[in-house]
Design a protein around this motif. Structure first.
Motif, PDB file in Angstrom:
ATOM      1  N   ILE A  35       5.265 -28.773  27.215  1.00 44.96           N
ATOM      2  CA  ILE A  35       4.496 -29.669  26.357  1.00 44.96           C
ATOM      3  C   ILE A  35       4.864 -29.438  24.897  1.00 44.96           C
ATOM      4  CG2 ILE A  35       2.170 -30.189  25.498  1.00 44.96           C
ATOM      5  CD1 ILE A  35       1.186 -29.621  28.372  1.00 44.96           C
ATOM      6  N   LEU A  36       4.920 -28.173  24.492  1.00 46.07           N
ATOM      7  CA  LEU A  36       5.234 -27.858  23.102  1.00 46.07           C
ATOM      8  C   LEU A  36       6.634 -28.327  22.721  1.00 46.07           C
ATOM      9  CD1 LEU A  36       3.723 -24.269  22.945  1.00 46.07           C
ATOM     10  CD2 LEU A  36       2.703 -26.404  22.109  1.00 46.07           C
ATOM     11  N   GLU A  37       7.593 -28.131  23.611  1.00 47.69           N
ATOM     12  CA  GLU A  37       8.964 -28.550  23.317  1.00 47.69           C
ATOM     13  C   GLU A  37       9.075 -30.069  23.192  1.00 47.69           C
ATOM     14  OE1 GLU A  37      11.242 -26.693  26.435  1.00 47.69           O
ATOM     15  OE2 GLU A  37      11.537 -24.880  25.252  1.00 47.69           O
ATOM     16  N   LEU A  38       8.400 -30.788  24.062  1.00 42.18           N
ATOM     17  CA  LEU A  38       8.447 -32.253  23.986  1.00 42.18           C
ATOM     18  C   LEU A  38       7.775 -32.770  22.718  1.00 42.18           C
ATOM     19  CD1 LEU A  38       7.875 -33.178  27.721  1.00 42.18           C
ATOM     20  CD2 LEU A  38       9.928 -33.644  26.359  1.00 42.18           C
ATOM     21  N   LEU A  39       6.658 -32.174  22.358  1.00 40.27           N
ATOM     22  CA  LEU A  39       5.983 -32.586  21.124  1.00 40.27           C
ATOM     23  C   LEU A  39       6.846 -32.255  19.907  1.00 40.27           C
ATOM     24  CD1 LEU A  39       2.299 -31.558  21.895  1.00 40.27           C
ATOM     25  CD2 LEU A  39       3.231 -33.870  21.786  1.00 40.27           C
ATOM     26  N   ALA A  40       7.489 -31.084  19.920  1.00 45.68           N
ATOM     27  CA  ALA A  40       8.362 -30.696  18.809  1.00 45.68           C
ATOM     28  C   ALA A  40       9.575 -31.615  18.697  1.00 45.68           C
ATOM     29  CB  ALA A  40       8.814 -29.250  18.985  1.00 45.68           C
ATOM     30  N   ALA A  41      10.006 -32.158  19.821  1.00 39.88           N
ATOM     31  CA  ALA A  41      11.151 -33.072  19.821  1.00 39.88           C
ATOM     32  C   ALA A  41      10.773 -34.479  19.368  1.00 39.88           C
ATOM     33  CB  ALA A  41      11.765 -33.122  21.217  1.00 39.88           C
ATOM     34  N   GLY A  42       9.486 -34.689  19.113  1.00 40.40           N
ATOM     35  CA  GLY A  42       9.054 -35.978  18.592  1.00 40.40           C
ATOM     36  C   GLY A  42       8.382 -36.892  19.595  1.00 40.40           C
ATOM     37  N   GLU A  43       8.148 -36.398  20.788  1.00 45.15           N
ATOM     38  CA  GLU A  43       7.449 -37.213  21.795  1.00 45.15           C
ATOM     39  C   GLU A  43       6.074 -37.592  21.243  1.00 45.15           C
ATOM     40  OE1 GLU A  43       7.073 -39.052  25.539  1.00 45.15           O
ATOM     41  OE2 GLU A  43       8.797 -37.911  24.857  1.00 45.15           O
ATOM     42  N   GLN A  44       5.734 -38.844  21.331  1.00 46.70           N
ATOM     43  CA  GLN A  44       4.439 -39.318  20.867  1.00 46.70           C
ATOM     44  C   GLN A  44       3.366 -38.969  21.895  1.00 46.70           C
ATOM     45  OE1 GLN A  44       3.959 -40.821  17.776  1.00 46.70           O
ATOM     46  NE2 GLN A  44       6.068 -40.099  17.546  1.00 46.70           N
ATOM     47  N   PHE A  46       0.596 -40.326  22.991  1.00 51.90           N
ATOM     48  CA  PHE A  46       0.129 -41.301  23.971  1.00 51.90           C
ATOM     49  C   PHE A  46       1.252 -41.731  24.911  1.00 51.90           C
ATOM     50  CE2 PHE A  46      -3.122 -41.429  20.685  1.00 51.90           C
ATOM     51  CZ  PHE A  46      -4.207 -41.116  21.476  1.00 51.90           C
ATOM     52  N   ASP A  47       2.506 -41.668  24.455  1.00 59.61           N
ATOM     53  CA  ASP A  47       3.641 -41.887  25.353  1.00 59.61           C
ATOM     54  C   ASP A  47       3.717 -40.757  26.366  1.00 59.61           C
ATOM     55  OD1 ASP A  47       4.280 -44.179  23.982  1.00 59.61           O
ATOM     56  OD2 ASP A  47       5.836 -43.215  22.761  1.00 59.61           O
ATOM     57  N   PHE A  48       3.453 -39.560  25.890  1.00 61.86           N
ATOM     58  CA  PHE A  48       3.472 -38.373  26.735  1.00 61.86           C
ATOM     59  C   PHE A  48       2.448 -38.519  27.855  1.00 61.86           C
ATOM     60  CE2 PHE A  48       4.766 -33.841  26.480  1.00 61.86           C
ATOM     61  CZ  PHE A  48       4.029 -33.345  27.532  1.00 61.86           C
ATOM     62  N   LEU A  49       1.249 -38.937  27.496  1.00 61.00           N
ATOM     63  CA  LEU A  49       0.185 -39.092  28.483  1.00 61.00           C
ATOM     64  C   LEU A  49       0.502 -40.207  29.473  1.00 61.00           C
ATOM     65  CD1 LEU A  49      -2.907 -38.611  26.157  1.00 61.00           C
ATOM     66  CD2 LEU A  49      -1.983 -36.984  27.829  1.00 61.00           C
ATOM     67  N   GLU A  50       1.234 -41.211  29.025  1.00 63.36           N
ATOM     68  CA  GLU A  50       1.624 -42.298  29.911  1.00 63.36           C
ATOM     69  C   GLU A  50       2.686 -41.825  30.913  1.00 63.36           C
ATOM     70  OE1 GLU A  50       3.801 -46.397  29.026  1.00 63.36           O
ATOM     71  OE2 GLU A  50       1.835 -46.234  28.042  1.00 63.36           O
ATOM     72  N   PHE A  52       3.117 -38.712  31.935  1.00 66.33           N
ATOM     73  CA  PHE A  52       2.531 -37.683  32.799  1.00 66.33           C
ATOM     74  C   PHE A  52       1.072 -38.048  33.054  1.00 66.33           C
ATOM     75  CE2 PHE A  52       6.007 -35.647  30.567  1.00 66.33           C
ATOM     76  CZ  PHE A  52       6.636 -34.910  31.565  1.00 66.33           C
ATOM     77  N   PRO A  53       0.813 -38.957  33.994  1.00 66.00           N
ATOM     78  CA  PRO A  53      -0.555 -39.460  34.179  1.00 66.00           C
ATOM     79  C   PRO A  53      -1.569 -38.405  34.639  1.00 66.00           C
ATOM     80  CG  PRO A  53       0.920 -40.310  35.878  1.00 66.00           C
ATOM     81  CD  PRO A  53       1.771 -39.581  34.891  1.00 66.00           C
ATOM     82  N   ASP A  54      -1.088 -37.262  35.140  1.00 63.97           N
ATOM     83  CA  ASP A  54      -2.021 -36.208  35.537  1.00 63.97           C
ATOM     84  C   ASP A  54      -2.551 -35.421  34.346  1.00 63.97           C
ATOM     85  OD1 ASP A  54      -1.794 -36.847  38.208  1.00 63.97           O
ATOM     86  OD2 ASP A  54      -0.164 -35.432  38.564  1.00 63.97           O
ATOM     87  N   LEU A  55      -1.895 -35.556  33.197  1.00 57.85           N
ATOM     88  CA  LEU A  55      -2.345 -34.853  31.999  1.00 57.85           C
ATOM     89  C   LEU A  55      -3.399 -35.661  31.265  1.00 57.85           C
ATOM     90  CD1 LEU A  55       0.938 -33.447  30.426  1.00 57.85           C
ATOM     91  CD2 LEU A  55      -0.823 -32.208  31.658  1.00 57.85           C
ATOM     92  N   GLU A  56      -4.228 -34.943  30.549  1.00 54.39           N
ATOM     93  CA  GLU A  56      -5.262 -35.549  29.717  1.00 54.39           C
ATOM     94  C   GLU A  56      -5.060 -35.081  28.281  1.00 54.39           C
ATOM     95  OE1 GLU A  56      -8.819 -34.066  31.541  1.00 54.39           O
ATOM     96  OE2 GLU A  56      -8.464 -35.172  33.402  1.00 54.39           O
ATOM     97  N   LEU A  57      -5.615 -35.809  27.349  1.00 52.44           N
ATOM     98  CA  LEU A  57      -5.488 -35.444  25.949  1.00 52.44           C
ATOM     99  C   LEU A  57      -5.963 -34.011  25.704  1.00 52.44           C
ATOM    100  CD1 LEU A  57      -4.760 -36.223  23.073  1.00 52.44           C
ATOM    101  CD2 LEU A  57      -7.043 -37.219  22.849  1.00 52.44           C
ATOM    102  N   GLU A  58      -7.010 -33.613  26.385  1.00 54.45           N
ATOM    103  CA  GLU A  58      -7.528 -32.249  26.234  1.00 54.45           C
ATOM    104  C   GLU A  58      -6.496 -31.203  26.679  1.00 54.45           C
ATOM    105  OE1 GLU A  58     -10.772 -31.618  24.854  1.00 54.45           O
ATOM    106  OE2 GLU A  58     -10.343 -33.695  24.345  1.00 54.45           O
ATOM    107  N   ASP A  59      -5.639 -31.550  27.624  1.00 58.57           N
ATOM    108  CA  ASP A  59      -4.583 -30.630  28.062  1.00 58.57           C
ATOM    109  C   ASP A  59      -3.581 -30.384  26.939  1.00 58.57           C
ATOM    110  OD1 ASP A  59      -5.661 -30.502  30.672  1.00 58.57           O
ATOM    111  OD2 ASP A  59      -4.516 -32.271  31.282  1.00 58.57           O
TER     112      ASP A  59
END
Length: 78
Positions: A35-44, A46-50, A52-59
């Motif tokens: 998760i941290l690597e994808l966010l650091a790479a610029g993954e948005q 809400f795109d991330f949550l789309e 990975f539908p099993d993840l929630e914003l709280e995750d």
């Protein structure tokens, strides 16, 4: 750490037989570091949550809080 976010740590699990004993989200095989690597790479977020539908914003918040707590420790000078 404020009590209002402490509950997020319940979302982080560590299982010696899963993902090389690395912290994951809610027992799934989604590692905090992934998760941290994808966010650091610029993954948005809400795109991330789309994607990975099993993840929630709280995750995602829990992954960030976990990283903050791991990095925020005193360094003793000798």
């Amino acid at each position: 750490m404020p009590a209002s976010v402490a509950y997020l740590f319940d979302r982080i699990t560590v299982n010696p037989r899963q993902c090389g004993d690395r912290p994951c989200i809610r027992g799934m095989r989604i590692r905090v570091i992934d998760i941290l690597e994808l966010l650091a790479a610029g993954e948005q977020i809400f795109d991330f949550l789309e994607e990975f539908p099993d993840l929630e914003l709280e995750d995602l918040k829990a992954a960030l809080l976990y990283a903050v707590c791991k990095l925020d420790h005193p360094v003793l000078a000798t």
